[in-house]
Design a protein around this motif. Structure first.
Motif, PDB file in Angstrom:
ATOM      1  N   SER A 161     -10.798  -7.174  19.008  1.00 36.80           N
ATOM      2  CA  SER A 161     -10.073  -6.143  18.282  1.00 36.80           C
ATOM      3  C   SER A 161      -8.675  -6.660  17.966  1.00 36.80           C
ATOM      4  N   GLY A 162      -8.264  -6.493  16.728  1.00 33.02           N
ATOM      5  CA  GLY A 162      -6.948  -6.961  16.315  1.00 33.02           C
ATOM      6  C   GLY A 162      -6.847  -7.012  14.809  1.00 33.02           C
ATOM      7  N   GLN A 163      -5.805  -7.663  14.293  1.00 33.50           N
ATOM      8  CA  GLN A 163      -5.587  -7.723  12.852  1.00 33.50           C
ATOM      9  C   GLN A 163      -6.485  -8.783  12.234  1.00 33.50           C
ATOM     10  N   GLY A 164      -7.205  -8.423  11.205  1.00 37.05           N
ATOM     11  CA  GLY A 164      -8.108  -9.332  10.525  1.00 37.05           C
ATOM     12  C   GLY A 164      -9.103  -8.612   9.635  1.00 37.05           C
ATOM     13  N   ARG A 165      -9.236  -7.271   9.841  1.00 44.08           N
ATOM     14  CA  ARG A 165     -10.156  -6.493   9.016  1.00 44.08           C
ATOM     15  C   ARG A 165      -9.653  -6.419   7.576  1.00 44.08           C
ATOM     16  N   MET A 166     -10.553  -6.601   6.636  1.00 45.85           N
ATOM     17  CA  MET A 166     -10.179  -6.416   5.242  1.00 45.85           C
ATOM     18  C   MET A 166      -9.652  -5.003   5.038  1.00 45.85           C
ATOM     19  N   MET A 167      -8.593  -4.890   4.263  1.00 47.28           N
ATOM     20  CA  MET A 167      -8.047  -3.576   3.949  1.00 47.28           C
ATOM     21  C   MET A 167      -9.151  -2.669   3.412  1.00 47.28           C
ATOM     22  N   GLU A 168      -9.184  -1.437   3.871  1.00 42.57           N
ATOM     23  CA  GLU A 168     -10.229  -0.509   3.460  1.00 42.57           C
ATOM     24  C   GLU A 168     -10.199  -0.296   1.938  1.00 42.57           C
ATOM     25  N   PRO A 169     -11.372  -0.144   1.311  1.00 41.25           N
ATOM     26  CA  PRO A 169     -11.426   0.017  -0.153  1.00 41.25           C
ATOM     27  C   PRO A 169     -10.526   1.125  -0.683  1.00 41.25           C
ATOM     28  N   GLU A 170     -10.432   2.235   0.053  1.00 43.87           N
ATOM     29  CA  GLU A 170      -9.569   3.334  -0.395  1.00 43.87           C
ATOM     30  C   GLU A 170      -8.112   2.898  -0.458  1.00 43.87           C
ATOM     31  N   HIS A 171      -7.694   2.071   0.512  1.00 44.61           N
ATOM     32  CA  HIS A 171      -6.313   1.596   0.525  1.00 44.61           C
ATOM     33  C   HIS A 171      -6.075   0.572  -0.587  1.00 44.61           C
ATOM     34  N   ILE A 172      -7.073  -0.267  -0.853  1.00 41.09           N
ATOM     35  CA  ILE A 172      -6.949  -1.216  -1.967  1.00 41.09           C
ATOM     36  C   ILE A 172      -6.829  -0.465  -3.288  1.00 41.09           C
ATOM     37  N   LEU A 173      -7.654   0.559  -3.465  1.00 38.50           N
ATOM     38  CA  LEU A 173      -7.572   1.373  -4.683  1.00 38.50           C
ATOM     39  C   LEU A 173      -6.181   1.951  -4.844  1.00 38.50           C
ATOM     40  N   HIS A 174      -5.592   2.409  -3.739  1.00 36.94           N
ATOM     41  CA  HIS A 174      -4.235   2.963  -3.787  1.00 36.94           C
ATOM     42  C   HIS A 174      -3.251   1.924  -4.314  1.00 36.94           C
ATOM     43  N   HIS A 175      -3.376   0.679  -3.853  1.00 34.82           N
ATOM     44  CA  HIS A 175      -2.475  -0.382  -4.319  1.00 34.82           C
ATOM     45  C   HIS A 175      -2.729  -0.715  -5.789  1.00 34.82           C
ATOM     46  N   VAL A 176      -3.981  -0.679  -6.205  1.00 37.27           N
ATOM     47  CA  VAL A 176      -4.306  -0.932  -7.616  1.00 37.27           C
ATOM     48  C   VAL A 176      -3.699   0.158  -8.500  1.00 37.27           C
ATOM     49  N   GLU A 177      -3.857   1.401  -8.089  1.00 40.62           N
ATOM     50  CA  GLU A 177      -3.298   2.513  -8.861  1.00 40.62           C
ATOM     51  C   GLU A 177      -1.782   2.406  -8.933  1.00 40.62           C
ATOM     52  N   ARG A 178      -1.182   2.060  -7.802  1.00 42.54           N
ATOM     53  CA  ARG A 178       0.276   1.940  -7.786  1.00 42.54           C
ATOM     54  C   ARG A 178       0.725   0.773  -8.662  1.00 42.54           C
ATOM     55  N   PHE A 179      -0.057  -0.302  -8.661  1.00 43.19           N
ATOM     56  CA  PHE A 179       0.264  -1.455  -9.496  1.00 43.19           C
ATOM     57  C   PHE A 179       0.309  -1.066 -10.975  1.00 43.19           C
ATOM     58  N   PHE A 180      -0.670  -0.317 -11.428  1.00 39.22           N
ATOM     59  CA  PHE A 180      -0.733   0.045 -12.847  1.00 39.22           C
ATOM     60  C   PHE A 180       0.185   1.206 -13.219  1.00 39.22           C
ATOM     61  N   SER A 181       0.665   1.952 -12.227  1.00 43.50           N
ATOM     62  CA  SER A 181       1.483   3.123 -12.541  1.00 43.50           C
ATOM     63  C   SER A 181       2.971   2.844 -12.471  1.00 43.50           C
ATOM     64  N   THR A 182       3.380   1.697 -11.929  1.00 47.43           N
ATOM     65  CA  THR A 182       4.803   1.429 -11.779  1.00 47.43           C
ATOM     66  C   THR A 182       5.463   1.151 -13.120  1.00 47.43           C
ATOM     67  N   SER A 183       6.764   1.469 -13.172  1.00 47.93           N
ATOM     68  CA  SER A 183       7.514   1.245 -14.403  1.00 47.93           C
ATOM     69  C   SER A 183       7.945  -0.214 -14.541  1.00 47.93           C
ATOM     70  N   LYS A 184       7.823  -0.992 -13.448  1.00 49.43           N
ATOM     71  CA  LYS A 184       8.089  -2.432 -13.476  1.00 49.43           C
ATOM     72  C   LYS A 184       9.552  -2.775 -13.746  1.00 49.43           C
ATOM     73  N   GLU A 185      10.488  -1.864 -13.437  1.00 48.36           N
ATOM     74  CA  GLU A 185      11.908  -2.164 -13.643  1.00 48.36           C
ATOM     75  C   GLU A 185      12.367  -3.360 -12.822  1.00 48.36           C
ATOM     76  N   PHE A 186      11.735  -3.562 -11.654  1.00 48.25           N
ATOM     77  CA  PHE A 186      12.097  -4.672 -10.791  1.00 48.25           C
ATOM     78  C   PHE A 186      11.001  -5.740 -10.769  1.00 48.25           C
ATOM     79  N   SER A 187      10.179  -5.758 -11.802  1.00 47.06           N
ATOM     80  CA  SER A 187       9.105  -6.745 -11.882  1.00 47.06           C
ATOM     81  C   SER A 187       9.686  -8.157 -11.864  1.00 47.06           C
ATOM     82  N   GLY A 188       9.093  -9.022 -11.054  1.00 51.15           N
ATOM     83  CA  GLY A 188       9.569 -10.392 -10.945  1.00 51.15           C
ATOM     84  C   GLY A 188      10.674 -10.582  -9.935  1.00 51.15           C
ATOM     85  N   LYS A 189      11.193  -9.487  -9.379  1.00 47.56           N
ATOM     86  CA  LYS A 189      12.259  -9.567  -8.386  1.00 47.56           C
ATOM     87  C   LYS A 189      11.669  -9.608  -6.978  1.00 47.56           C
TER      88      LYS A 189
END
Length: 402
Positions: A161-189
């Motif tokens: 037991s410890g860190q190594g499990r792939m991030m749960e699909p629901e959490h990955i979806l959250h990051h994907v949604e956040r990626f496409f919804s950001t205004s990108k004002e600090f993109s590249g920073k």
């Protein structure tokens, strides 16, 4: 968020976590995305192309050419087609190939051809995940601009037991949604945020620390991330769940460890925000065994810790922005302005312990923001997420940013 019209390449590698790629595919398709799947040869041992093809409603590719028809699979075309490339699960083997430019299968060839942003969700046993070679490869991939979705903790296929499990699909979806919804004002920073307390050991079981929860630092890190920044978090011991946020996370305990971790990152950063409540002093010596209750009093010799913001401020580049925090109990404004000059801050955020509902442990805060060039900005008692947005707005007004 609706992902309608978004084109997502999903790379699946040889890992027991490959079964989760079916759930992730279903979530992405249900959100409206077009999903094209590429599998490594070893992934075929864990999940069938038929399953993923049925869920994605597209053929699954794993070879450079179709052996039946002889038709070539154009990896360059695939790499140009996508708006986002996700590798989930990303095995240690594939991570090593990507980090070192090895190209012996369709998946790695497509990765090297892709012009779109790339997310990777590592999955492996805990000792593999912490091995120096894997950590070095992940750091290289991060330096290339790839987004690493840190593995989560829990029970692993090995029985450990410890860190190594792939991030749960629901959490990955959250990051994907956040990626496409950001205004990108600090993109590249690239943004460094230090947060939480430090712990200075007295003996193997006791330490000196403070009441910092890390909540303000987390709010700032999330705010920068939501605006497209690549966020690196150096965190003292906190109870808030940082692992699931998708930051580049560097957990530490002592002030010296925080200094060392921050120093390694500093030169690569565009913006550094020092929210951590670093202990000013540490015991001069650490007892090798637990200190027993023998005498009615106990005297401690304390030595001054390294001043992280001050030391990094001496090496601050002309195009870097440093933001500091001041928690004061008297002469608040004068002390905050003095700290801004001494530590070479562009902005300093003043907290007061006298304001009810502000400061340590609370979900709200009330601040004054000082800069070298602009007027003082004062907030009401607001959620720390709102305070974070105010700070980002002030960062955007700085001459270095403009």
């Amino acid at each position: 968020m609706n992902l309608k019209g978004k084109r997502i390449l999903l790379g699946v590698t040889g890992s027991i976590a490959a079964y989760k790629s079916a759930f992730l595919t279903r979530l992405l398709v249900k959100s409206g995305a077009e999903v094209q799947i590429i599998m490594s040869a070893s992934a075929l041992d864990f999940i069938t192309p038929l399953t993923l093809s049925t869920l994605s409603k597209r053929p699954v590719y794993s070879e450079f050419s179709d052996k039946k028809t002889g038709e070539w699979t154009n990896h360059v075309e695939l790499g140009l087609w996508a708006d986002l490339f996700i590798i989930a699960p990303a095995s240690a083997n594939t991570i090593g190939k990507f980090a070192n430019g090895l190209c012996d299968n369709l998946l790695s060839a497509t990765y090297l051809s892709a012009r779109c942003p790339v997310m990777m969700a590592p999955a492996m046993d805990l000792d593999m995940y912490q091995h120096p070679s894997v950590r070095t490869n992940l750091e290289k991939l991060t330096s290339f601009g790839n987004l690493i979705l840190d593995a989560e903790s829990g029970e692993l296929a090995s029985g450990l037991s410890g860190q190594g499990r792939m991030m749960e699909p629901e959490h990955i979806l959250h990051h994907v949604e956040r990626f496409f919804s950001t205004s990108k004002e600090f993109s590249g920073k690239k943004v460094l945020v230090t947060l939480g307390p430090t712990q200075e050991a007295l003996d193997p079981v006791r330490f000196i620390s403070n009441h910092s929860s890390g909540k303000m630092g987390l709010a700032i890190a999330k705010a920068f991330q939501s605006k497209g920044a690549e966020v690196h978090v150096v965190s003292g011991p906190v109870s808030i769940p940082l692992e699931k946020e998708g930051f580049h996370l560097y957990p530490i305990r002592s002030a010296q460890e925080m200094y060392e971790a921050s120093s390694k990152l500093h030169a690569l950063m565009d913006i550094c925000v020092f929210t951590a409540a670093v202990a000013d002093y540490a015991p001069a010596t650490v007892a090798p065994e637990k200190i027993k209750k023998s005498d009615p009093t106990l005297s401690l010799d304390l030595v001054k810790n390294v001043d992280i913001a001050f030391e990094l401020g001496k090496n601050k580049k002309p195009n870097q922005i440093h933001v500091g925090f001041a928690l004061e109990t008297e002469n608040e404004e004068a002390n905050a302005k003095a700290k801004m000059q001494k530590k070479n801050f562009d902005l300093v955020v003043l907290n007061s312990t006298k304001e009810e509902g502000a400061g340590f442990q609370h979900d709200t805060n009330k601040v004054k923001i000082f800069s070298k060039t602009g007027p003082v900005v004062q907030s009401e008692l607001l959620p720390k997420s709102a305070i974070a947005k105010m700070i980002l707005n002030e960062v955007k007004k700085l001459p270095v940013w403009v």
